[in-house]
Design a protein around this motif. Structure first.
Motif, PDB file in Angstrom:
ATOM      1  N   ARG A  54      -7.157  -6.336  -8.645  1.00  0.00           N
ATOM      2  CA  ARG A  54      -6.668  -6.823  -7.352  1.00  0.00           C
ATOM      3  C   ARG A  54      -5.391  -6.086  -6.942  1.00  0.00           C
ATOM      4  O   ARG A  54      -5.209  -5.723  -5.779  1.00  0.00           O
ATOM      5  CB  ARG A  54      -6.407  -8.326  -7.406  1.00  0.00           C
ATOM      6  N   ARG A  55      -4.507  -5.857  -7.911  1.00  0.00           N
ATOM      7  CA  ARG A  55      -3.257  -5.162  -7.612  1.00  0.00           C
ATOM      8  C   ARG A  55      -3.518  -3.718  -7.188  1.00  0.00           C
ATOM      9  O   ARG A  55      -2.945  -3.231  -6.212  1.00  0.00           O
ATOM     10  CB  ARG A  55      -2.357  -5.207  -8.854  1.00  0.00           C
ATOM     11  N   ARG A  56      -4.405  -3.018  -7.904  1.00  0.00           N
ATOM     12  CA  ARG A  56      -4.736  -1.637  -7.544  1.00  0.00           C
ATOM     13  C   ARG A  56      -5.404  -1.568  -6.176  1.00  0.00           C
ATOM     14  O   ARG A  56      -5.124  -0.669  -5.384  1.00  0.00           O
ATOM     15  CB  ARG A  56      -5.663  -1.019  -8.592  1.00  0.00           C
ATOM     16  N   ARG A  57      -6.297  -2.508  -5.900  1.00  0.00           N
ATOM     17  CA  ARG A  57      -6.981  -2.516  -4.608  1.00  0.00           C
ATOM     18  C   ARG A  57      -5.982  -2.756  -3.475  1.00  0.00           C
ATOM     19  O   ARG A  57      -6.098  -2.162  -2.402  1.00  0.00           O
ATOM     20  CB  ARG A  57      -8.058  -3.584  -4.587  1.00  0.00           C
ATOM     21  N   ALA A  58      -5.010  -3.617  -3.702  1.00  0.00           N
ATOM     22  CA  ALA A  58      -4.010  -3.885  -2.666  1.00  0.00           C
ATOM     23  C   ALA A  58      -3.155  -2.650  -2.400  1.00  0.00           C
ATOM     24  O   ALA A  58      -2.746  -2.413  -1.258  1.00  0.00           O
ATOM     25  CB  ALA A  58      -3.127  -5.059  -3.077  1.00  0.00           C
ATOM     26  N   LEU A  59      -2.894  -1.860  -3.445  1.00  0.00           N
ATOM     27  CA  LEU A  59      -2.097  -0.643  -3.243  1.00  0.00           C
ATOM     28  C   LEU A  59      -2.880   0.438  -2.505  1.00  0.00           C
ATOM     29  O   LEU A  59      -2.323   1.161  -1.687  1.00  0.00           O
ATOM     30  CB  LEU A  59      -1.613  -0.103  -4.594  1.00  0.00           C
ATOM     31  N   SER A  60      -4.165   0.553  -2.791  1.00  0.00           N
ATOM     32  CA  SER A  60      -4.963   1.606  -2.164  1.00  0.00           C
ATOM     33  C   SER A  60      -5.548   1.180  -0.815  1.00  0.00           C
ATOM     34  O   SER A  60      -5.913   2.021  -0.014  1.00  0.00           O
ATOM     35  CB  SER A  60      -6.076   2.059  -3.102  1.00  0.00           C
TER      36      SER A  60
END
Length: 70
Positions: A54-60
């Motif tokens: 979820r954190r990686r998706r929010a950054l990208s």
């Protein structure tokens, strides 16, 4: 995947209690205990992986929001 892990842990716990009450062979009881105990780190690993995803998706993808679940 988390619901499957929870279901597996619960299944091992329920079957373990049933086997304990039915006075089943010790090997079966140990198998249920091992499945229950090994399911816990697997569940924690999946929870951590989901949080990181979820954190990686929010950054990208800024359109996705990261909310803390308590």
């Amino acid at each position: 995947m988390v619901p499957f892990a929870l279901g597996g842990i619960a299944a091992f716990a329920v079957v373990g209690v049933i086997l304990l009450l039915a006075d089943a062979p010790d090997d079966w009881q140990w198998t249920c205990l091992a499945g229950f105990l090994l399911g816990i780190p697997g569940l924690l690993t999946m929870l951590r992986h989901d949080a990181n995803r979820r954190r990686r998706r929010a950054l990208s993808h800024p359109e996705f929001k990261v909310t803390e679940q308590g």
